[in-house]
Scaffold this motif. Structure first.
Motif, short mmCIF file in Angstrom:
data_model
loop_
_atom_site.label_atom_id
_atom_site.label_comp_id
_atom_site.label_asym_id
_atom_site.label_seq_id
_atom_site.Cartn_x
_atom_site.Cartn_y
_atom_site.Cartn_z
N LYS A 291 0.82 -1.21 0.00
CA LYS A 291 0.00 0.00 0.00
C LYS A 291 0.85 1.26 0.00
O LYS A 291 0.43 2.31 -0.50
N SER A 292 2.03 1.19 0.60
CA SER A 292 2.90 2.37 0.66
C SER A 292 4.35 1.94 0.53
O SER A 292 4.73 0.83 0.90
N CYS A 293 5.15 2.84 -0.01
CA CYS A 293 6.58 2.58 -0.09
C CYS A 293 7.20 2.60 1.31
O CYS A 293 8.10 1.83 1.62
N ALA A 294 6.70 3.50 2.17
CA ALA A 294 7.26 3.63 3.51
C ALA A 294 7.20 2.32 4.28
O ALA A 294 8.19 1.90 4.91
N LYS A 295 6.05 1.65 4.25
CA LYS A 295 5.92 0.39 4.99
C LYS A 295 6.76 -0.71 4.36
O LYS A 295 7.40 -1.51 5.07
N LEU A 296 6.78 -0.77 3.03
CA LEU A 296 7.61 -1.74 2.33
C LEU A 296 9.08 -1.55 2.69
O LEU A 296 9.78 -2.50 3.08
N GLU A 297 9.54 -0.33 2.54
CA GLU A 297 10.95 -0.01 2.80
C GLU A 297 11.32 -0.26 4.25
O GLU A 297 12.37 -0.86 4.55
N ALA A 298 10.47 0.18 5.18
CA ALA A 298 10.76 0.01 6.60
C ALA A 298 10.89 -1.46 6.97
O ALA A 298 11.79 -1.86 7.73
N GLY A 299 10.00 -2.30 6.42
CA GLY A 299 10.07 -3.73 6.71
C GLY A 299 11.36 -4.35 6.23
O GLY A 299 12.00 -5.16 6.94
N ILE A 300 11.79 -3.99 5.02
CA ILE A 300 13.03 -4.55 4.45
C ILE A 300 14.24 -4.07 5.24
O ILE A 300 15.14 -4.86 5.58
N LEU A 301 14.29 -2.78 5.54
CA LEU A 301 15.44 -2.25 6.27
C LEU A 301 15.53 -2.82 7.68
O LEU A 301 16.63 -3.03 8.21
N ARG A 302 14.37 -3.10 8.26
CA ARG A 302 14.35 -3.67 9.61
C ARG A 302 14.79 -5.13 9.59
O ARG A 302 15.63 -5.55 10.39
N GLU A 303 14.23 -5.90 8.65
CA GLU A 303 14.46 -7.34 8.67
C GLU A 303 15.77 -7.76 8.00
O GLU A 303 16.39 -8.75 8.41
N THR A 304 16.18 -7.02 6.99
CA THR A 304 17.36 -7.42 6.22
C THR A 304 18.61 -6.64 6.58
O THR A 304 19.72 -7.17 6.50
N PHE A 305 18.43 -5.39 7.02
CA PHE A 305 19.60 -4.54 7.23
C PHE A 305 19.71 -4.01 8.67
O PHE A 305 20.47 -3.09 8.94
N SER A 306 18.93 -4.59 9.59
CA SER A 306 19.07 -4.35 11.04
C SER A 306 18.74 -2.93 11.48
O SER A 306 19.22 -2.46 12.50
N TRP A 307 17.91 -2.22 10.71
CA TRP A 307 17.48 -0.88 11.15
C TRP A 307 16.51 -1.03 12.32
O TRP A 307 15.65 -1.91 12.33
N GLN A 308 16.66 -0.18 13.33
CA GLN A 308 15.80 -0.21 14.51
C GLN A 308 15.09 1.14 14.65
O GLN A 308 15.64 2.07 15.24
N PRO A 309 13.88 1.25 14.11
CA PRO A 309 13.19 2.54 14.16
C PRO A 309 12.66 2.87 15.55
O PRO A 309 12.33 1.98 16.33
N SER A 310 12.59 4.16 15.83
CA SER A 310 12.03 4.61 17.09
C SER A 310 10.50 4.52 17.04
O SER A 310 9.91 4.39 15.96
N PRO A 311 9.82 4.60 18.20
CA PRO A 311 8.35 4.57 18.20
C PRO A 311 7.74 5.69 17.36
O PRO A 311 6.65 5.53 16.81
N VAL A 312 8.44 6.82 17.26
CA VAL A 312 7.92 7.93 16.45
C VAL A 312 7.91 7.54 14.97
O VAL A 312 7.00 7.92 14.22
N PHE A 313 8.89 6.77 14.54
CA PHE A 313 8.89 6.28 13.17
C PHE A 313 7.71 5.34 12.92
O PHE A 313 7.15 5.31 11.83
N GLU A 314 7.35 4.57 13.93
CA GLU A 314 6.21 3.67 13.77
C GLU A 314 4.94 4.46 13.49
O GLU A 314 4.09 4.05 12.69
N GLU A 315 4.78 5.60 14.14
CA GLU A 315 3.62 6.47 13.87
C GLU A 315 3.65 6.95 12.42
O GLU A 315 2.63 6.94 11.72
N LEU A 316 4.84 7.35 11.96
CA LEU A 316 4.98 7.84 10.59
C LEU A 316 4.65 6.75 9.57
O LEU A 316 3.91 6.99 8.60
N ILE A 317 5.17 5.56 9.78
CA ILE A 317 4.93 4.43 8.87
C ILE A 317 3.44 4.08 8.84
O ILE A 317 2.87 3.83 7.77
#
Length: 318
Positions: free
Chosen positions: A105-131
Motif C-alpha cells: 500500500k505504501s513505499c514507507a511500509k515496504l521499505e521500513a520492513g526490508i530495512l528492519r528485517e534485512t539490514f538491522s534498522w531499529q526505528p524509534s516509536p515515532v517512526f512507527e507512527e509515521l509508517i
C-alpha cells in the motif's frame, strides 16, 4: 565526508516518509557521519533523471520510478518501469539493494520492513507512527471519506502542507524531522502551522468549487479546475461530495504543468473494472491500479482536457 543523495517522490507524504526512513537507516546502520542530500522528483514524460549528474558517493531512490543509476531503490508503483524495458535491468540486478512490491500500500511500509528485517534498522516509536500514517494515506485506507477531507488528524495536516509546499528547503527540513518528532508536535511549528491556515481555507474553497464544477456520468465524477487557479486539491473531495460515484477524473493547471488526476473510490459499492495506472501510462503518466495521473507541460492544457475526456469516457463505458 561521504555524501548520500536520496531521490524521492516530491510533494507526497509517502515520498517524504520514505526519504526520512532511508535517511535514518543510513545514519544508524551505514554511516553516522554521512552528508545527506535530498532531491524531490516529479513524474513526467521521458526520463525524469535526465540531466542529473550528481549522485553523491552513494545514492537511493524511494517511492519513485526505477533507474539503474542509483545504488538503492524501493518502490511500489505498478508503473515503476518506464520504459518497460527497465524491468529487465531490475530483474538482472544482483546487488541486493533494489526492491519492488506493487502489492504494498505504501513505499514507507515496504521499505521500513526490508530495512528492519534485512539490514538491522531499529526505528524509534515515532517512526512507527509515521509508517502507520504513510500506509493509511497512500493506500487510502480511511474508514470514511470524511476523515481525509475534514483533515483533523495531524498526519493529514502534514500531508496537506507537503502537497502544497514549493519551498524545497522547508520540505527537506521536514523530512529530517519526520520520525524524530511526533506529527502533532510538528504541526505546531510556525513554518508549518502558519502556511496551513490559508491552505485549509483554500481546501474549503476547493470543496465548494468541485461541488459547483463537477458532473457525474456512468459513476464517474469529472471536474475541471484549470481556470480557477487550483494547482492541487485533496483527491478525496469528490468521493465525499458524491458517495455513490466510483471514479473521478479532474483537470488542474499551474505555471509549470497541466495535470489529469484519476482515481477509484475506496468506498465504491461497485467493483473496480479498470487499472488506472495502465490507462494513465498510455498518455505518458502512471500510478497505481486505483489512482494515477498524467502530467503535461503548461502549454498543453487543451491536450490535458482531451485526455481527461477520453479517460472519463472509458471509465464510464458499460
Amino acid at each position: 565526508m561521504p555524501t548520500l543523495r536520496i531521490f524521492f517522490h516530491d510533494n507526497c507524504f509517502d515520498g517524504a516518509s520514505s526519504a526520512a526512513i532511508f535517511s535514518d537507516f543510513y545514519r544508524q546502520v551505514r554511516d553516522p557521519d554521512a552528508d545527506i542530500a535530498l532531491t524531490g522528483m516529479h513524474h513526467t514524460s521521458g526520463d525524469p533523471f535526465a540531466g542529473i549528474d550528481d549522485l553523491g558517493d552513494d545514492s537511493a531512490c524511494v517511492d519513485f520510478r526505477f533507474t539503474p543509476r542509483v545504488t538503492w531503490w524501493f518502490d511500489h508503483h505498478v508503473s515503476a518501469f518506464q520504459p518497460p524495458s527497465l524491468e529487465a535491468e531490475f530483474l538482472a540486478d544482483q546487488s541486493g539493494k533494489k526492491f519492488f512490491d506493487p502489492t504494498s500500500k505504501s513505499c514507507a511500509k515496504l521499505e521500513a520492513g526490508i530495512l528492519r528485517e534485512t539490514f538491522s534498522w531499529q526505528p524509534s516509536p515515532v517512526f512507527e507512527e509515521l509508517i502507520h500514517w504513510a500506509d493509511i494515506i497512500d493506500g487510502a485506507q480511511f474508514a470514511t471519506a470524511a476523515i481525509p477531507v475534514e483533515l483533523s488528524e495531524p498526519a493529514l495536516k502534514i500531508m496537506t502542507w507537503l502537497e502544497n509546499n514549493h519551498d524545497r528547503e522547508l520540505s527537506h527540513r521536514l523530512i529530517f524531522l519526520l520520525g524524530h518528532r511526533p506529527l502533532a508536535e510538528l504541526c505546531t511549528e510556525p513554518w508549518i502551522a502558519e502556511p496551513l491556515v490559508p491552505l485549509l481555507e483554500a481546501h474549503r474553497r476547493h470543496i465548494d468549487l468541485i461541488a459547483e464544477r463537477a458532473s457525474v456520468t456512468g459513476g464517474v465524477v469529472t471536474f475541471d479546475l484549470a481556470d480557477d487557479g487550483v494547482a492541487a486539491h485533496n483527491k478525496f473531495i469528490a468521493y465525499y461530495l458524491f458517495p455513490d460515484a466510483s471514479y473521478t477524473v479532474g483537470v488542474t493547471a499551474s505555471t509549470d504543468r497541466a495535470k489529469v488526476s484519476v482515481g477509484f473510490s475506496p468506498w465504491s459499492k461497485t467493483p473496480r473494472r479498470h487499472n488506472i495506472a495502465a490507462i494513465c501510462e498510455r498518455y505518458g503518466g502512471g500510478g497505481h491500479p486505483v489512482v494515477g495521473a498524467v502530467t503535461l507541460p503548461p502549454g498543453q492544457l487543451a491536450r490535458a482536457r482531451d485526455i481527461a475526456r477520453d479517460i472519463a469516457r472509458e471509465l464510464a463505458a458499460p
